[in-house]
Design a protein around this motif. Structure first.
Motif, PDB file in Angstrom:
ATOM      1  N   LYS A 178       0.811  -1.213   0.000  1.00 18.82           N
ATOM      2  CA  LYS A 178       0.000   0.000   0.000  1.00 18.82           C
ATOM      3  C   LYS A 178       0.846   1.266   0.000  1.00 18.82           C
ATOM      4  O   LYS A 178       0.459   2.281  -0.609  1.00 18.82           O
ATOM      5  N   ASP A 179       1.992   1.234   0.667  1.00 19.05           N
ATOM      6  CA  ASP A 179       2.799   2.440   0.796  1.00 19.05           C
ATOM      7  C   ASP A 179       3.945   2.536  -0.211  1.00 19.05           C
ATOM      8  O   ASP A 179       4.842   3.364  -0.070  1.00 19.05           O
ATOM      9  N   ASP A 181       4.826   3.522  -3.893  1.00 19.28           N
ATOM     10  CA  ASP A 181       4.351   4.248  -5.063  1.00 19.28           C
ATOM     11  C   ASP A 181       4.754   3.497  -6.332  1.00 19.28           C
ATOM     12  O   ASP A 181       5.943   3.264  -6.567  1.00 19.28           O
ATOM     13  N   THR A 205       0.246  -4.762   5.126  1.00 23.96           N
ATOM     14  CA  THR A 205       0.012  -3.934   3.944  1.00 23.96           C
ATOM     15  C   THR A 205       1.145  -2.981   3.586  1.00 23.96           C
ATOM     16  O   THR A 205       1.197  -2.487   2.465  1.00 23.96           O
ATOM     17  N   ASP A 206       2.061  -2.725   4.513  1.00 27.05           N
ATOM     18  CA  ASP A 206       3.075  -1.694   4.298  1.00 27.05           C
ATOM     19  C   ASP A 206       4.492  -2.261   4.280  1.00 27.05           C
ATOM     20  O   ASP A 206       4.814  -3.199   5.015  1.00 27.05           O
ATOM     21  N   ALA A 208       7.306   0.163   4.224  1.00 24.79           N
ATOM     22  CA  ALA A 208       8.178   1.203   4.802  1.00 24.79           C
ATOM     23  C   ALA A 208       9.444   1.374   3.971  1.00 24.79           C
ATOM     24  O   ALA A 208      10.564   1.168   4.454  1.00 24.79           O
TER      25      ALA A 208
END
Length: 223
Positions: A178-179, A181, A205-206, A208
């Motif tokens: 999700k994070d 791009d 979901t992430d 980092a």
């Protein structure tokens, strides 16, 4: 992985040996044999130093990975007794570890770049020079600007994952976080690494991507 046994010479049978922990050796498996009979023959082994571990990783969750790579000189501690698993790792340290790993695995590491075009090439540590020459010429790593390498800058999770995928030419379907791009240069490498199970997110979901990676995380990913 740890080979828990002592060689008794040539054999046509699979043998197990029990022995005290202080006699353990780390071995490098060069090739497989007799796969028809479902066992692996060690046709060549490299038995390096006995490695007792670092004082600060004796109960660490990544102890086995750290000890293995230290035993084969893939990584070093920050001192003879300390590994500093939670410390961040720099660009030049990262490239050096990948270079050593590629060499260990039999990859071609003969590519050599001219580093003089970058203004901070004199800041590259001696231990990292060959690694940087290989990584630059092979397109594994780029400068942080048109004329700087920034060898001493800590590396992020996104950049480390990108280097891993480029160095070993991994290919797979591109998964997403999700994070991350999709327009970023590191989106595809992260997606490939996720699909192959090389890296995971910081949660479900992430990823980092801009978080700096630690020495312990790098050892686990490479393992």
């Amino acid at each position: 992985q740890v080979f828990n046994g002592l060689s008794s010479g040539k054999t046509t049978n699979l043998e197990n040996f029990a022995f005290a922990e202080e006699n353990a050796r780390y071995v490098k498996l060069i090739s497989n044999g007799n796969t028809t009979n479902k066992w692996i023959s060690l046709t060549e082994v490299s038995i390096p130093k006995i490695f007792k571990g670092f004082d600060d990783t004796q109960t660490h969750w990544a102890k086995e990975d750290i000890n293995l790579f230290a035993a084969i000189d893939l990584v070093s501690g920050v001192s003879e007794t300390e590994f500093a698993p939670n410390d961040n790792i720099t660009r030049e340290q990262t490239v050096t570890i990948l270079y050593r790993y590629a060499t260990c695995k039999g990859y071609n590491v003969k590519a050599v770049a001219d580093l003089s075009e970058f203004s901070d090439s004199d800041r590259i540590s001696t231990f990292a020079l060959d690694a940087f020459k290989w990584a630059i010429e092979s397109g594994i790593i780029n400068g942080t600007s048109e004329n700087t390498y920034a060898p001493g800058v800590n590396i992020t999770r996104a950049d480390f994952t990108t280097l891993i995928v480029r160095a070993f030419k991994f290919e797979a379907d591109i998964a997403t976080f999700k994070d991350v791009d999709s327009g970023k240069y590191y989106a595809a490498p992260i997606g490939i690494a996720k699909t192959l199970g090389i890296v995971g997110g910081v949660n479900a979901t992430d990823f980092a991507p801009t978080k700096q990676i630690t020495r312990q995380d790098m050892m686990v990913i490479i393992y």
